[in-house]
Each structure stands twice: as structure tokens, then as C-alpha cells.
Design an enzyme around this catalytic site. Sequence first.
Site, PDB file in Angstrom:
ATOM      1  N   ASP A  97       0.857  -1.188   0.000  1.00  0.00           N
ATOM      2  CA  ASP A  97       0.000   0.000   0.000  1.00  0.00           C
ATOM      3  C   ASP A  97       0.900   1.249   0.000  1.00  0.00           C
ATOM      4  O   ASP A  97       1.791   1.352  -0.833  1.00  0.00           O
ATOM      5  CB  ASP A  97      -0.954  -0.065   1.209  1.00  0.00           C
ATOM      6  CG  ASP A  97      -1.957   1.065   1.263  1.00  0.00           C
ATOM      7  OD1 ASP A  97      -2.963   1.014   0.547  1.00  0.00           O
ATOM      8  OD2 ASP A  97      -1.736   2.015   2.026  1.00  0.00           O
ATOM      9  N   HIS A 301      -6.174  -6.800  -0.502  1.00  0.00           N
ATOM     10  CA  HIS A 301      -5.231  -5.697  -0.397  1.00  0.00           C
ATOM     11  C   HIS A 301      -4.209  -5.874   0.718  1.00  0.00           C
ATOM     12  O   HIS A 301      -3.157  -5.256   0.683  1.00  0.00           O
ATOM     13  CB  HIS A 301      -6.014  -4.405  -0.164  1.00  0.00           C
ATOM     14  CG  HIS A 301      -5.199  -3.160  -0.266  1.00  0.00           C
ATOM     15  ND1 HIS A 301      -4.617  -2.747  -1.444  1.00  0.00           N
ATOM     16  CD2 HIS A 301      -4.841  -2.226   0.670  1.00  0.00           C
ATOM     17  CE1 HIS A 301      -3.956  -1.619  -1.243  1.00  0.00           C
ATOM     18  NE2 HIS A 301      -4.081  -1.286   0.025  1.00  0.00           N
TER      19      HIS A 301
END
Length: 322
Positions: A97, A301
Site C-alpha cells: 500500500d 489488499h
Amino acid sequence: MQRMIETATLRMSIAEAGEGPLVLLCHGFPETSHAWRHQITALAGAGFHAVAPDMRGYGRTESPDETGAYTVFDLVADMVALVDALGEEKAVIVGNDWGATVAWQAALMRPDRFRGIVAMSVPLMGQPPVPPTKIFPATADHLLYVLYFQEPGLAEAEFERNVDVTLRKIYGAAGGEAGPRLPGDGTPNPFGMVLRASGLLADLPNWETLPKWLPQADLDVFADAFKASGFRGGLNYYRNLDRNWELQKALAGLKVEVPALFMAGERDTGLAIPGMREIIDAMPGLAPGLRATQFVPGAGHWLPQERPEIVCRAIIDFVQAL
């Protein structure tokens, strides 16, 4: 082991284990160094010194008051300063991220200090022709989450109202267990469009049963950290996107030459963004050192937490091959 360390840029909280070549592990939003709990143990067991900092503005690491103190140049400086404070010359840098963005930029700016990079979820992207906030979509009723994050205090107020619920919703909705990710498939996405009237969290499921990869004890560690720090530091990363765009003009033409590996979950929220696959396919032009791109089935994610065995093996194999 968790400890505080003084660096040339700020006082930083780090989790670490092991001895040997240094591997830095950079978390994303909204996480802390605890996101790398599996990798720290595995890397230490494989003969590496694994260090995961609470990034600037997170956990017990210092959180400067100025919004402008969270540019990507500040974040890369933190990583260089951490390598120095640990008494090392070089490190392999790993990120997911926002941590991936920091890792890419560290490898781009300081290949003399970062000898390899493993980036997850966020690919290396070229410089857009206009500031990023001019590109992101917005209508009278909706705006992209990045634009929602721009107004100081707005997202903080929503997220800090009930930290446990905030994290439960964001982690659950962006994880692979939320379902497949296709452009426009309607899957709840915390990193998509936000209804101006109700905020980011309203349309996300509450996940009364936690995802398998996130035991309650681990969620509690994250929640306790954000109850203490708040979300302002992490949100300030987003508030410097246009400033980063201005500053990165100085890096025009540079490429990531050090060896690199890119990984993403096949159900990552980012893959639902139109054109993302093309951006990933174009990375070798920006990163000639890219050795492989790996998509992990069923994962979302939070790849290091969702598929720790696969991620640990990939990092260890990559670093051992350098």
C-alpha cells in the site's frame, strides 16, 4: 521485539528480530508495523535482520503537526535515517500500500542505500501531466476516497468515532474474503467512490465475523494504536499527493534500476481501477530491474497478512537471490 530508536529525522517505534542483512518492512494505511508480524519472524528465521517501523505519523512513531511534513521525500528520508541508525549501509526495502509507494521512491532516489525492492499492491507509476487531485473523479454526490481525505479533520472525525468499527470495516472490505474485484462490479470498496452525504464507512459491511486472517487479538493491536495516535498522520500522506507531484519533477527520467519484485492479490481493490492492469504491464519501462510480477489467488489488499506463507517465501527467495 518492539523498541524506540532515535534517527536523524524523528523518533521511531520499530518491531525487529534476527541478525544478518537488513530488510525494512513498510506498512500502509491504515496499519502499523504489526502488519508484518508474520514476515518479521520468517525473515529472522532465514538469517535476516527484519525491521518494521511504525511509519511517520503512525503508532508510537513521532507525528509532526505540519501537514506538509508528510511528503514522499520526508518518508524516504525516514527510511534512509533508519538504515543509518541501525548501523547499516544498505537494506532491501519491502512495502505494501503506501509502504509500496515509499519503497519504490526509496529505490528510485537512493539505489546506493536500497539494493532491492519488493512492492505489493501499488505499482510504480509514471508522472501524470497534471496534479493527481485534478485527475480523480468527483460528482455532485460522490468523490474518490483520496479527495474525501483532502479536507483536514473530515475523515478523522468519521474514523475516530469508533476505531474498532472503522478498522473492522476497512480491513474486511478490502480483503480477499470480500469477493472478486472487477471494474464496476459493485463490491463494497473502501478505496473507491465516497458518498459526500454519508462518508466512507456507511456503505461498508460491519464484518461481525472477522476475516480468517485477522484474529480479534490482532485487530485489537491495530485498534489500540489508532486510539492512541488517531488517523491524522496517515491521512496526511494523501494530503501531499499534489506536493509530491511538484517535488518529483526533479526526478524526471530516473528509473528503478535495482532488482525488484511486484506482488498483488488477485482480489486487490486496486485492480478494480480502470487501467490498473495496463499500468502494471508497463512497469518494466519504469523499473528495468523488475524481475517478476506475481498475482496471488484469493488474496485482497492486505497481502502480507492474508497470505503470509506466500509472501514470506517470495521475500526470502528474492533477497537470497540478490
